[in-house]
Design a protein around this motif. Sequence first.
Motif, PDB file in Angstrom:
ATOM      1  N   VAL A  22       0.841  -1.204   0.000  1.00 44.44           N
ATOM      2  CA  VAL A  22       0.000   0.000   0.000  1.00 44.44           C
ATOM      3  C   VAL A  22       0.874   1.251   0.000  1.00 44.44           C
ATOM      4  CG1 VAL A  22      -1.589   1.370   1.392  1.00 44.44           C
ATOM      5  CG2 VAL A  22      -2.002  -1.074   1.088  1.00 44.44           C
ATOM      6  N   ILE A  23       1.897   1.268   0.858  1.00 39.16           N
ATOM      7  CA  ILE A  23       2.803   2.420   0.915  1.00 39.16           C
ATOM      8  C   ILE A  23       3.526   2.601  -0.411  1.00 39.16           C
ATOM      9  CG2 ILE A  23       4.877   3.361   2.003  1.00 39.16           C
ATOM     10  CD1 ILE A  23       3.997   2.017   4.610  1.00 39.16           C
ATOM     11  N   GLY A  24       3.975   1.500  -1.009  1.00 40.26           N
ATOM     12  CA  GLY A  24       4.685   1.579  -2.279  1.00 40.26           C
ATOM     13  C   GLY A  24       3.817   2.109  -3.403  1.00 40.26           C
ATOM     14  N   ARG A  25       2.558   1.676  -3.443  1.00 42.01           N
ATOM     15  CA  ARG A  25       1.658   2.125  -4.512  1.00 42.01           C
ATOM     16  C   ARG A  25       1.268   3.591  -4.367  1.00 42.01           C
ATOM     17  NH1 ARG A  25      -0.642  -3.147  -3.737  1.00 42.01           N
ATOM     18  NH2 ARG A  25      -2.181  -2.296  -2.263  1.00 42.01           N
ATOM     19  N   ASN A  26       1.328   4.101  -3.143  1.00 42.19           N
ATOM     20  CA  ASN A  26       0.894   5.478  -2.889  1.00 42.19           C
ATOM     21  C   ASN A  26       1.982   6.285  -2.191  1.00 42.19           C
ATOM     22  OD1 ASN A  26      -2.212   5.059  -3.475  1.00 42.19           O
ATOM     23  ND2 ASN A  26      -1.623   3.400  -2.105  1.00 42.19           N
ATOM     24  N   PHE A  27       3.221   5.982  -2.545  1.00 44.52           N
ATOM     25  CA  PHE A  27       4.329   6.582  -1.799  1.00 44.52           C
ATOM     26  C   PHE A  27       4.299   8.105  -1.859  1.00 44.52           C
ATOM     27  CE2 PHE A  27       8.681   8.170  -1.339  1.00 44.52           C
ATOM     28  CZ  PHE A  27       8.984   7.632  -0.104  1.00 44.52           C
ATOM     29  N   GLY A  28       4.033   8.666  -3.019  1.00 45.66           N
ATOM     30  CA  GLY A  28       4.028  10.116  -3.160  1.00 45.66           C
ATOM     31  C   GLY A  28       2.988  10.770  -2.262  1.00 45.66           C
ATOM     32  N   THR A  29       1.755  10.250  -2.293  1.00 42.27           N
ATOM     33  CA  THR A  29       0.677  10.809  -1.473  1.00 42.27           C
ATOM     34  C   THR A  29       0.961  10.626   0.008  1.00 42.27           C
ATOM     35  OG1 THR A  29      -0.948  10.338  -3.206  1.00 42.27           O
ATOM     36  CG2 THR A  29      -1.800  10.719  -0.989  1.00 42.27           C
ATOM     37  N   PHE A  30       1.393   9.405   0.385  1.00 42.97           N
ATOM     38  CA  PHE A  30       1.677   9.118   1.791  1.00 42.97           C
ATOM     39  C   PHE A  30       2.841   9.978   2.293  1.00 42.97           C
ATOM     40  CE2 PHE A  30      -0.251   4.668   2.668  1.00 42.97           C
ATOM     41  CZ  PHE A  30      -1.463   5.107   2.164  1.00 42.97           C
ATOM     42  N   ALA A  31       3.865  10.109   1.461  1.00 32.36           N
ATOM     43  CA  ALA A  31       5.030  10.900   1.865  1.00 32.36           C
ATOM     44  C   ALA A  31       4.647  12.362   2.047  1.00 32.36           C
ATOM     45  CB  ALA A  31       6.141  10.769   0.827  1.00 32.36           C
ATOM     46  N   LEU A  32       3.794  12.880   1.164  1.00 28.94           N
ATOM     47  CA  LEU A  32       3.354  14.273   1.276  1.00 28.94           C
ATOM     48  C   LEU A  32       2.526  14.477   2.538  1.00 28.94           C
ATOM     49  CD1 LEU A  32       3.348  17.041  -0.042  1.00 28.94           C
ATOM     50  CD2 LEU A  32       1.306  16.361  -1.329  1.00 28.94           C
ATOM     51  N   LEU A  33       1.604  13.547   2.818  1.00 25.60           N
ATOM     52  CA  LEU A  33       0.805  13.620   4.041  1.00 25.60           C
ATOM     53  C   LEU A  33       1.709  13.572   5.279  1.00 25.60           C
ATOM     54  CD1 LEU A  33      -2.225  11.274   3.207  1.00 25.60           C
ATOM     55  CD2 LEU A  33      -2.363  13.702   3.776  1.00 25.60           C
ATOM     56  N   ALA A  34       2.649  12.624   5.248  1.00 24.49           N
ATOM     57  CA  ALA A  34       3.546  12.461   6.389  1.00 24.49           C
ATOM     58  C   ALA A  34       4.443  13.678   6.570  1.00 24.49           C
ATOM     59  CB  ALA A  34       4.396  11.204   6.214  1.00 24.49           C
ATOM     60  N   LEU A  35       4.877  14.279   5.458  1.00 32.50           N
ATOM     61  CA  LEU A  35       5.738  15.456   5.524  1.00 32.50           C
ATOM     62  C   LEU A  35       4.985  16.651   6.098  1.00 32.50           C
ATOM     63  CD1 LEU A  35       8.434  16.849   4.848  1.00 32.50           C
ATOM     64  CD2 LEU A  35       7.486  17.338   2.576  1.00 32.50           C
ATOM     65  N   ILE A  36       3.763  16.889   5.581  1.00 27.28           N
ATOM     66  CA  ILE A  36       2.994  18.065   6.001  1.00 27.28           C
ATOM     67  C   ILE A  36       2.494  17.926   7.437  1.00 27.28           C
ATOM     68  CG2 ILE A  36       0.873  19.374   5.577  1.00 27.28           C
ATOM     69  CD1 ILE A  36       1.171  18.666   2.612  1.00 27.28           C
ATOM     70  N   LEU A  37       1.973  16.733   7.765  1.00 30.13           N
ATOM     71  CA  LEU A  37       1.305  16.554   9.057  1.00 30.13           C
ATOM     72  C   LEU A  37       2.178  15.889  10.112  1.00 30.13           C
ATOM     73  CD1 LEU A  37      -2.149  15.352   7.677  1.00 30.13           C
ATOM     74  CD2 LEU A  37      -1.604  17.611   8.606  1.00 30.13           C
ATOM     75  N   GLY A  38       3.289  15.298   9.691  1.00 29.94           N
ATOM     76  CA  GLY A  38       4.161  14.628  10.645  1.00 29.94           C
ATOM     77  C   GLY A  38       5.521  15.281  10.758  1.00 29.94           C
ATOM     78  N   GLY A  39       6.246  15.300   9.666  1.00 31.88           N
ATOM     79  CA  GLY A  39       7.613  15.811   9.690  1.00 31.88           C
ATOM     80  C   GLY A  39       7.703  17.297   9.937  1.00 31.88           C
ATOM     81  N   LEU A  40       6.860  18.087   9.263  1.00 28.26           N
ATOM     82  CA  LEU A  40       6.948  19.541   9.383  1.00 28.26           C
ATOM     83  C   LEU A  40       6.651  20.031  10.802  1.00 28.26           C
ATOM     84  CD1 LEU A  40       7.565  22.109   7.843  1.00 28.26           C
ATOM     85  CD2 LEU A  40       5.154  22.247   7.175  1.00 28.26           C
ATOM     86  N   PRO A  41       5.549  19.610  11.445  1.00 27.61           N
ATOM     87  CA  PRO A  41       5.317  20.047  12.839  1.00 27.61           C
ATOM     88  C   PRO A  41       6.427  19.601  13.785  1.00 27.61           C
ATOM     89  CG  PRO A  41       3.300  19.174  11.891  1.00 27.61           C
ATOM     90  CD  PRO A  41       4.396  18.845  10.931  1.00 27.61           C
ATOM     91  N   ASN A  42       6.927  18.361  13.620  1.00 25.98           N
ATOM     92  CA  ASN A  42       8.037  17.889  14.446  1.00 25.98           C
ATOM     93  C   ASN A  42       9.283  18.731  14.238  1.00 25.98           C
ATOM     94  OD1 ASN A  42       7.849  15.083  16.022  1.00 25.98           O
ATOM     95  ND2 ASN A  42       6.383  15.052  14.342  1.00 25.98           N
ATOM     96  N   LEU A  43       9.568  19.062  12.967  1.00 26.90           N
ATOM     97  CA  LEU A  43      10.756  19.848  12.650  1.00 26.90           C
ATOM     98  C   LEU A  43      10.646  21.258  13.219  1.00 26.90           C
ATOM     99  CD1 LEU A  43      13.457  20.096  11.213  1.00 26.90           C
ATOM    100  CD2 LEU A  43      12.218  20.737   9.128  1.00 26.90           C
ATOM    101  N   LEU A  44       9.477  21.878  13.093  1.00 28.87           N
ATOM    102  CA  LEU A  44       9.292  23.229  13.615  1.00 28.87           C
ATOM    103  C   LEU A  44       9.463  23.253  15.129  1.00 28.87           C
ATOM    104  CD1 LEU A  44       6.259  24.484  11.471  1.00 28.87           C
ATOM    105  CD2 LEU A  44       8.660  25.151  11.273  1.00 28.87           C
ATOM    106  N   LEU A  45       8.908  22.240  15.815  1.00 31.56           N
ATOM    107  CA  LEU A  45       9.074  22.169  17.266  1.00 31.56           C
ATOM    108  C   LEU A  45      10.540  21.995  17.631  1.00 31.56           C
ATOM    109  CD1 LEU A  45       7.881  22.059  20.098  1.00 31.56           C
ATOM    110  CD2 LEU A  45       7.507  19.602  19.787  1.00 31.56           C
ATOM    111  N   SER A  46      11.249  21.154  16.873  1.00 32.81           N
ATOM    112  CA  SER A  46      12.673  20.948  17.129  1.00 32.81           C
ATOM    113  C   SER A  46      13.467  22.230  16.908  1.00 32.81           C
ATOM    114  CB  SER A  46      13.218  19.835  16.215  1.00 32.81           C
ATOM    115  OG  SER A  46      12.616  18.589  16.516  1.00 32.81           O
ATOM    116  N   LEU A  47      13.130  22.985  15.847  1.00 31.52           N
ATOM    117  CA  LEU A  47      13.845  24.235  15.569  1.00 31.52           C
ATOM    118  C   LEU A  47      13.600  25.269  16.666  1.00 31.52           C
ATOM    119  CD1 LEU A  47      13.271  24.572  11.705  1.00 31.52           C
ATOM    120  CD2 LEU A  47      15.386  23.937  12.901  1.00 31.52           C
ATOM    121  N   VAL A  48      12.360  25.305  17.171  1.00 31.34           N
ATOM    122  CA  VAL A  48      12.059  26.215  18.286  1.00 31.34           C
ATOM    123  C   VAL A  48      12.898  25.856  19.497  1.00 31.34           C
ATOM    124  CG1 VAL A  48      10.279  26.874  19.956  1.00 31.34           C
ATOM    125  CG2 VAL A  48       9.738  26.802  17.528  1.00 31.34           C
TER     126      VAL A  48
END
Length: 266
Positions: A22-48
Amino acid sequence: MTDTTVTRRFEIGRVISGTFSVIGRNFGTFALLALILGGLPNLLLSLVQISFVGHQQVFSPQAIVGSVVGLVVMIVAAFVLQAAIVHATVADLNGRRVVLGESLKVGLRNWLPLVGLAILMTLGLMVGFVLLIVPGIILAVMWSVTVPAKVVEKIGVMAAFQRSRDLTRGRRWAIFGLFVLYVIAVWIVEAAIMAAFMPFVLSKGASAPEAMAGFNSSINLVSMVASPLIATISTLVTTAGGATLYSELRGTREGVGPEALASVFD
């Protein structure tokens, strides 16, 4: 208790392969969701946190408020991500095209109930782990598909706990084995990511005390930067895996195919 509704055997391998398919077939969509909703908030908190550490203002009012606000945003985004990934995974298993906007809409609709669900689950697991660890593990396995049950079947929070309990009955040892494999995989991923950052940590030409202080400081900074990446990968795999596990449990216990999960699209 004999389960008379099983139409095929429950297999861990099918859950694992299904998750990564499932992840392989939808890697682009999943990665974008994970980046926007997972990685970005975590990164911003870490930078703060890094900013306040650099200015030695870790315990200042601004640092505390900034950390709390960042943590709240990160938590809300994480639950939106969970519901969105569950929807996207079920859509793929149902043979539908994964649409980013639809998955985000489902995520935004479900984040508040999932926060309540997470609070209850955390309290239950805390009590369970205080009672000699084993009850906490049992509860974690028993409630392993609570989130996809809530999102897919659109039921209440308490009903989702009961639904997960019913679906996992008779398969809990296998699910526990799946948990063990996941923990080992996370350790390996964490070690690999930290190893990739090590060349940037090692310092040259400093005295021993200075080198040690610099090393410790660099390790802390690397941990702050690497943790969002680890958290994003972990959330992506666990959420897609939970939805795949939910589908597998319904298939083996109730004899239904992915098309029976279509209520999530209503």
